[in-house]
Design a protein around this motif. Structure first.
Motif, PDB file in Angstrom:
ATOM      1  N   VAL A  93       3.206  -6.439   2.060  1.00 58.20           N
ATOM      2  CA  VAL A  93       2.350  -5.521   2.804  1.00 58.20           C
ATOM      3  C   VAL A  93       1.856  -4.441   1.843  1.00 58.20           C
ATOM      4  N   THR A  94       0.553  -4.185   1.854  1.00 60.75           N
ATOM      5  CA  THR A  94      -0.012  -3.181   0.953  1.00 60.75           C
ATOM      6  C   THR A  94      -1.005  -2.239   1.626  1.00 60.75           C
ATOM      7  N   LYS A  95      -1.482  -2.561   2.821  1.00 58.94           N
ATOM      8  CA  LYS A  95      -2.535  -1.752   3.443  1.00 58.94           C
ATOM      9  C   LYS A  95      -1.967  -0.502   4.113  1.00 58.94           C
ATOM     10  N   GLN A  96      -2.735   0.584   3.981  1.00 56.35           N
ATOM     11  CA  GLN A  96      -2.438   1.813   4.687  1.00 56.35           C
ATOM     12  C   GLN A  96      -3.077   1.771   6.071  1.00 56.35           C
ATOM     13  N   PRO A  97      -2.564   2.552   7.039  1.00 54.17           N
ATOM     14  CA  PRO A  97      -3.089   2.474   8.403  1.00 54.17           C
ATOM     15  C   PRO A  97      -4.607   2.611   8.517  1.00 54.17           C
ATOM     16  N   PRO A 131      16.374  -1.543   4.106  1.00 58.72           N
ATOM     17  CA  PRO A 131      16.014  -1.990   5.454  1.00 58.72           C
ATOM     18  C   PRO A 131      14.926  -1.145   6.107  1.00 58.72           C
ATOM     19  N   ALA A 132      14.738   0.089   5.626  1.00 54.47           N
ATOM     20  CA  ALA A 132      13.730   0.967   6.225  1.00 54.47           C
ATOM     21  C   ALA A 132      12.306   0.447   6.017  1.00 54.47           C
ATOM     22  N   LEU A 133      12.113  -0.513   5.115  1.00 53.07           N
ATOM     23  CA  LEU A 133      10.783  -1.097   4.940  1.00 53.07           C
ATOM     24  C   LEU A 133      10.397  -1.973   6.130  1.00 53.07           C
ATOM     25  N   GLY A 134      11.360  -2.335   6.967  1.00 54.64           N
ATOM     26  CA  GLY A 134      11.010  -2.918   8.251  1.00 54.64           C
ATOM     27  C   GLY A 134      11.346  -4.369   8.442  1.00 54.64           C
ATOM     28  N   GLY A 135      11.898  -4.679   9.617  1.00 58.90           N
ATOM     29  CA  GLY A 135      12.185  -6.048  10.008  1.00 58.90           C
ATOM     30  C   GLY A 135      11.032  -6.657  10.788  1.00 58.90           C
ATOM     31  N   THR A 136      11.352  -7.395  11.845  1.00 56.82           N
ATOM     32  CA  THR A 136      10.348  -8.104  12.638  1.00 56.82           C
ATOM     33  C   THR A 136      10.576  -7.805  14.116  1.00 56.82           C
ATOM     34  N   ALA A 137       9.501  -7.479  14.827  1.00 55.83           N
ATOM     35  CA  ALA A 137       9.566  -7.140  16.244  1.00 55.83           C
ATOM     36  C   ALA A 137       8.839  -8.186  17.075  1.00 55.83           C
ATOM     37  N   PHE A 138       9.265  -8.325  18.329  1.00 57.88           N
ATOM     38  CA  PHE A 138       8.712  -9.317  19.250  1.00 57.88           C
ATOM     39  C   PHE A 138       8.225  -8.634  20.522  1.00 57.88           C
ATOM     40  N   TYR A 139       7.174  -9.205  21.111  1.00 61.62           N
ATOM     41  CA  TYR A 139       6.491  -8.565  22.232  1.00 61.62           C
ATOM     42  C   TYR A 139       6.139  -9.586  23.309  1.00 61.62           C
ATOM     43  N   ARG A 140       6.004  -9.057  24.555  1.00 59.09           N
ATOM     44  CA  ARG A 140       5.553  -9.858  25.690  1.00 59.09           C
ATOM     45  C   ARG A 140       4.298  -9.202  26.256  1.00 59.09           C
ATOM     46  N   PRO A 210       4.416   3.219   5.951  1.00 60.57           N
ATOM     47  CA  PRO A 210       3.275   2.682   5.193  1.00 60.57           C
ATOM     48  C   PRO A 210       3.092   3.294   3.821  1.00 60.57           C
ATOM     49  N   GLN A 211       3.521   4.531   3.625  1.00 64.05           N
ATOM     50  CA  GLN A 211       3.361   5.165   2.314  1.00 64.05           C
ATOM     51  C   GLN A 211       4.170   4.451   1.233  1.00 64.05           C
ATOM     52  N   ASP A 216       4.207  -4.187  -5.444  1.00 60.92           N
ATOM     53  CA  ASP A 216       5.252  -4.177  -6.469  1.00 60.92           C
ATOM     54  C   ASP A 216       6.451  -4.964  -5.949  1.00 60.92           C
ATOM     55  N   PRO A 217       6.765  -6.123  -6.528  1.00 64.59           N
ATOM     56  CA  PRO A 217       7.895  -6.921  -6.050  1.00 64.59           C
ATOM     57  C   PRO A 217       9.243  -6.219  -6.117  1.00 64.59           C
ATOM     58  N   ASP A 218       9.365  -5.196  -6.971  1.00 63.45           N
ATOM     59  CA  ASP A 218      10.645  -4.509  -7.105  1.00 63.45           C
ATOM     60  C   ASP A 218      10.863  -3.465  -6.021  1.00 63.45           C
ATOM     61  N   THR A 219       9.804  -2.824  -5.544  1.00 61.49           N
ATOM     62  CA  THR A 219       9.960  -1.728  -4.585  1.00 61.49           C
ATOM     63  C   THR A 219       9.223  -1.957  -3.275  1.00 61.49           C
ATOM     64  N   GLY A 220       8.334  -2.954  -3.204  1.00 64.37           N
ATOM     65  CA  GLY A 220       7.538  -3.177  -2.010  1.00 64.37           C
ATOM     66  C   GLY A 220       8.243  -4.046  -0.981  1.00 64.37           C
ATOM     67  N   ARG A 221       7.520  -4.297   0.122  1.00 63.65           N
ATOM     68  CA  ARG A 221       8.067  -5.110   1.215  1.00 63.65           C
ATOM     69  C   ARG A 221       7.760  -6.587   0.929  1.00 63.65           C
ATOM     70  N   LEU A 222       8.591  -7.168   0.069  1.00 62.83           N
ATOM     71  CA  LEU A 222       8.412  -8.548  -0.377  1.00 62.83           C
ATOM     72  C   LEU A 222       9.147  -9.499   0.562  1.00 62.83           C
ATOM     73  N   THR A 223       8.442 -10.503   1.065  1.00 67.55           N
ATOM     74  CA  THR A 223       9.040 -11.513   1.929  1.00 67.55           C
ATOM     75  C   THR A 223       8.542 -12.891   1.528  1.00 67.55           C
TER      76      THR A 223
END
Length: 235
Positions: A93-97, A131-140, A210-211, A216-223
């Motif tokens: 993820v790289t885009k800002q809001p 973990p603060a970079l974020g997991g996955t959420a589900f919606y109905r 988002p900030q 960057d694979p070392d510090t970004g949200r790499l999945t």
């Protein structure tokens, strides 16, 4: 590469759906992060989907092993009989809001255009430490199928101002749901955690920082994200 004795945990979602979680999924996960470092210049945006960042297709050898793991441990649990097609990709993820398109303000699902006798499963492997970079959420959906389908169509066709005015949805990453979607569950991120879920469920990353979403694979949200199109199991 894969943990030969994985332990599957189940997280109950809405309407009888389940997310399957495997911790310590890879024996040497650092090799995947090293591959991302080596290939950093090859990551690129993918305009054909709504992913808010950059991607890199994984080598066939890796996807084949992921497909084998899925078939052995998860496919039947998610209603699949035979895997017809799959692929996997590294993602950051790289885009800002303020850079997001309307279709990136919403949760999404992966089964668009599939015939009724097929289903799709998806997976996420978290390769970041915090973990603060974020997991996955589900919606109905809160609205009717027809209203939801119109919303999904319009988010890909309208400009930001028109879409926001019509549907009352503000720009930015979706977190806690809105008038259109109820958040029903989430899976926290953890390094070397691999999750599998029904791709027909509305879902999105929990992108609350988002900030910190850097290329960057070392510090970004790499999945690593996997997608498995399957024939449906009988019954």
């Amino acid at each position: 590469m894969f943990n030969p004795n994985p332990t599957l945990q189940s997280i109950a979602l809405h309407d009888g759906h389940t997310c399957w979680v495997i911790d310590d999924a890879f024996t040497r996960p650092e090799q995947l992060r090293q591959f991302a470092r080596e290939q950093r210049a090859a990551f690129a945006p993918a305009p054909h989907n709504a992913y808010p960042g950059v991607e890199l297709l994984m080598p066939p050898e890796f996807s084949d092993r992921l497909a084998e793991f899925f078939a052995q441990h998860v496919r039947r649990r998610l209603g699949g009989r035979r895997t017809l097609h799959m692929y996997s990709r590294l993602s950051m993820v790289t885009k800002q809001p303020h850079e997001l398109l309307p279709r990136q303000w919403l949760c999404h699902r992966d089964n668009q255009g599939l015939p009724a006798d097929q289903c799709i499963a998806a997976s996420v492997l978290y390769l970041f430490d915090d973990p603060a970079l974020g997991g996955t959420a589900f919606y109905r959906p809160r609205k009717s199928p027809q209203e939801t389908a119109q919303l999904v169509h319009d988010c890909g066709q309208m400009d930001a101002a028109t879409f926001s005015a019509r549907y009352g949805i503000a720009p930015g990453y979706m977190l806690d749901g809105n008038d259109w979607f109820e958040k029903t569950g989430s899976v926290p991120a953890r390094y070397n955690r691999l999750i599998f879920y029904d791709g027909s469920l509305f879902h999105t990353g929990e992108l609350a920082t988002p900030q910190r979403y850097l290329n960057d694979p070392d510090t970004g949200r790499l999945t690593v994200n996997g997608f498995f199109t399957c024939s449906r199991a009988a019954g």
